[in-house]
Design a protein around this motif. Structure first.
Motif, short mmCIF file in Angstrom:
data_model
loop_
_atom_site.label_atom_id
_atom_site.label_comp_id
_atom_site.label_asym_id
_atom_site.label_seq_id
_atom_site.Cartn_x
_atom_site.Cartn_y
_atom_site.Cartn_z
N ARG A 149 36.68 40.94 54.16
CA ARG A 149 35.76 42.45 53.64
C ARG A 149 36.38 42.90 52.24
NH1 ARG A 149 32.37 43.46 59.11
NH2 ARG A 149 30.67 41.83 59.25
N PHE A 150 37.63 43.05 52.85
CA PHE A 150 38.25 43.68 52.04
C PHE A 150 38.42 43.19 51.23
CE2 PHE A 150 42.99 44.96 51.40
CZ PHE A 150 42.81 45.45 50.84
N VAL A 151 38.65 42.01 50.58
CA VAL A 151 38.74 41.33 49.54
C VAL A 151 38.14 41.73 49.32
CG1 VAL A 151 40.01 39.32 48.77
CG2 VAL A 151 41.27 40.14 50.30
N THR A 152 36.56 41.14 49.63
CA THR A 152 35.57 41.25 48.50
C THR A 152 35.10 41.41 48.26
OG1 THR A 152 35.09 39.04 50.25
CG2 THR A 152 33.12 40.29 49.29
N ALA A 153 35.30 42.84 47.88
CA ALA A 153 34.85 44.54 47.86
C ALA A 153 35.91 44.90 47.23
CB ALA A 153 34.56 46.03 49.11
N LEU A 154 37.04 45.19 46.98
CA LEU A 154 37.82 45.34 46.06
C LEU A 154 38.41 44.15 45.13
CD1 LEU A 154 39.97 47.92 48.02
CD2 LEU A 154 37.98 48.34 46.72
N HIS A 155 37.45 43.12 45.04
CA HIS A 155 38.08 42.73 44.39
C HIS A 155 38.03 42.57 42.92
CE1 HIS A 155 38.66 37.88 42.18
NE2 HIS A 155 39.79 37.68 42.62
N ARG A 156 36.09 42.99 42.43
CA ARG A 156 36.60 43.13 41.10
C ARG A 156 36.55 43.95 40.63
NH1 ARG A 156 31.89 42.57 38.22
NH2 ARG A 156 31.45 44.48 36.37
N ASP A 157 37.00 44.84 41.19
CA ASP A 157 37.82 46.28 40.70
C ASP A 157 39.21 45.81 40.62
OD1 ASP A 157 35.62 47.88 41.19
OD2 ASP A 157 36.34 48.90 43.05
N VAL A 158 39.60 45.08 41.24
CA VAL A 158 41.19 45.05 40.64
C VAL A 158 40.78 43.84 39.15
CG1 VAL A 158 43.44 43.14 41.29
CG2 VAL A 158 41.91 45.19 43.10
N GLN A 159 40.21 43.40 39.38
CA GLN A 159 40.42 42.69 38.22
C GLN A 159 40.22 43.32 36.94
OE1 GLN A 159 37.12 39.59 38.24
NE2 GLN A 159 39.45 37.97 38.36
N ARG A 160 38.62 44.18 37.00
CA ARG A 160 38.94 44.89 35.75
C ARG A 160 39.64 45.97 35.47
NH1 ARG A 160 32.56 47.96 36.76
NH2 ARG A 160 33.47 48.77 34.75
N GLY A 200 47.71 42.92 28.84
CA GLY A 200 47.79 42.30 27.48
C GLY A 200 46.98 41.22 27.09
N ASP A 201 47.11 40.57 28.15
CA ASP A 201 46.77 38.81 28.89
C ASP A 201 45.32 38.67 29.40
OD1 ASP A 201 47.01 36.43 29.03
OD2 ASP A 201 49.15 36.12 29.05
N PRO A 202 44.20 38.05 28.85
CA PRO A 202 43.00 38.05 29.43
C PRO A 202 43.55 36.71 30.51
CG PRO A 202 42.76 37.25 27.54
CD PRO A 202 44.19 37.66 27.36
N GLN A 203 44.80 36.06 30.33
CA GLN A 203 44.65 34.49 31.32
C GLN A 203 45.11 35.16 32.48
OE1 GLN A 203 46.08 31.31 28.08
NE2 GLN A 203 44.81 31.53 27.06
N ALA A 204 45.71 36.07 31.96
CA ALA A 204 46.97 36.53 33.45
C ALA A 204 46.16 37.36 34.26
CB ALA A 204 47.76 37.43 33.00
N VAL A 205 44.77 37.62 33.79
CA VAL A 205 44.19 38.71 35.09
C VAL A 205 43.97 38.31 35.79
CG1 VAL A 205 41.75 39.99 35.57
CG2 VAL A 205 42.63 40.03 33.04
N ASP A 206 43.49 36.81 36.57
CA ASP A 206 43.27 35.96 37.49
C ASP A 206 44.25 36.41 38.48
OD1 ASP A 206 40.32 35.99 37.49
OD2 ASP A 206 40.40 34.11 37.02
N ASP A 207 45.98 35.94 37.74
CA ASP A 207 46.61 35.57 38.31
C ASP A 207 47.15 36.72 39.08
OD1 ASP A 207 46.79 33.11 37.98
OD2 ASP A 207 48.16 32.85 36.47
N LEU A 208 46.78 38.13 37.82
CA LEU A 208 47.43 39.80 38.52
C LEU A 208 46.87 39.97 39.73
CD1 LEU A 208 48.15 40.72 35.05
CD2 LEU A 208 49.67 40.52 36.82
N ALA A 209 45.61 39.77 40.08
CA ALA A 209 45.06 40.38 40.54
C ALA A 209 45.25 39.58 42.07
CB ALA A 209 43.12 39.58 40.77
N GLN A 210 45.27 37.74 41.64
CA GLN A 210 46.25 37.09 43.16
C GLN A 210 46.54 37.93 43.62
OE1 GLN A 210 46.80 33.57 42.73
NE2 GLN A 210 46.43 32.40 44.45
N ASP A 211 48.13 38.33 42.83
CA ASP A 211 49.28 38.47 43.08
C ASP A 211 49.43 40.31 43.44
OD1 ASP A 211 51.98 39.31 43.32
OD2 ASP A 211 52.56 39.94 41.50
#
Length: 212
Positions: free
Chosen positions: A48-59, A66-77
């Motif tokens: 629940r914690f991860v799901t609730a904040l995943h979108r906010d972290v990505q945004r 400066g690298d949109p290709q890195a967004v998912d990796d940064l969110a996972q990190d």
């Protein structure tokens, strides 16, 4: 205001969670309770914690990096760091601001790593990642994309303050904590960002008014 039920598992070390479970709380309170319950080993609370904040972290990381290709990796990190540090989270601040602080450090570390290893080629700017993360087919979606276009004109510090408070909805005090600066500085940056955006909107609308 929409409210959310707290998790039923133990979420604090002082026994106060059980008393709060009898009522309902805001989303930020619920997320913080999920983080505390996750710290205690509740797998449902972790999800629940991860799901609730995943979108906010990505945004947020999309606006910072400066690298949109890195967004998912940064969110996972960010979430890997957070889950590894949950034992140190005591709920003194909201879990949202705590997590965004971790996201900010993850982006800063990525900059340092990139400085040591220059990118072999240019990549699209951060705006593409933000656009891809936006929900489609919703009222005001086109207006949201227009706002993202205007945000590119803001200095980095003002854009970050605006995103944290106006797009992600953090209180100024928590935005100051995330940005590691005084609350007065955040207020000033947001005010200046609003003034700049208002001026840009006026300039964009003036040709249409003249044509009419």
């Amino acid at each position: 205001m929409m409210t959310y039920a707290l998790p039923t598992s133990r979420a604090t070390s002082d026994g106060t969670c059980g008393e709060r479970n009898a009522g309902t709380v805001t989303l930020d309170d619920a997320i913080t309770a999920w983080a505390l319950a996750a710290r205690g080993g509740d797998p449902a609370a972790v999800e629940r914690f991860v799901t609730a904040l995943h979108r906010d972290v990505q945004r947020y990381v999309a606006h910072l990096c400066g690298d949109p290709q890195a967004v998912d990796d940064l969110a996972q990190d960010t979430f890997l760091r957070a889950l590894g540090s949950l034992h140190r989270f005591e709920g003194r601040s909201s879990a949202r601001s705590w997590l965004l602080s971790i996201a900010r450090r993850a982006v800063i570390d990525s900059y340092r790593y990139a400085a040591a290893r220059p990118r072999p080629s240019d990549v699209p700017d951060w705006q593409l990642a933000v656009e891809l993360a936006q929900p489609r087919d919703l009222p005001g979606f086109d207006d949201g994309i227009a706002l993202l276009d205007l945000l590119t004109a803001l200095p980095d510090d003002r854009r970050e303050a605006f995103v944290l408070t106006q797009l992600l909805g953090l209180p100024y005090a928590e935005a100051a904590e995330v940005s590691d600066c005084p609350i007065g500085t955040v207020r000033s940056r947001v005010a200046r960002a609003r003034a700049t955006l208002t001026a840009l909107l006026d300039a964009a609308e003036r040709p249409a008014v003249l044509a009419a």
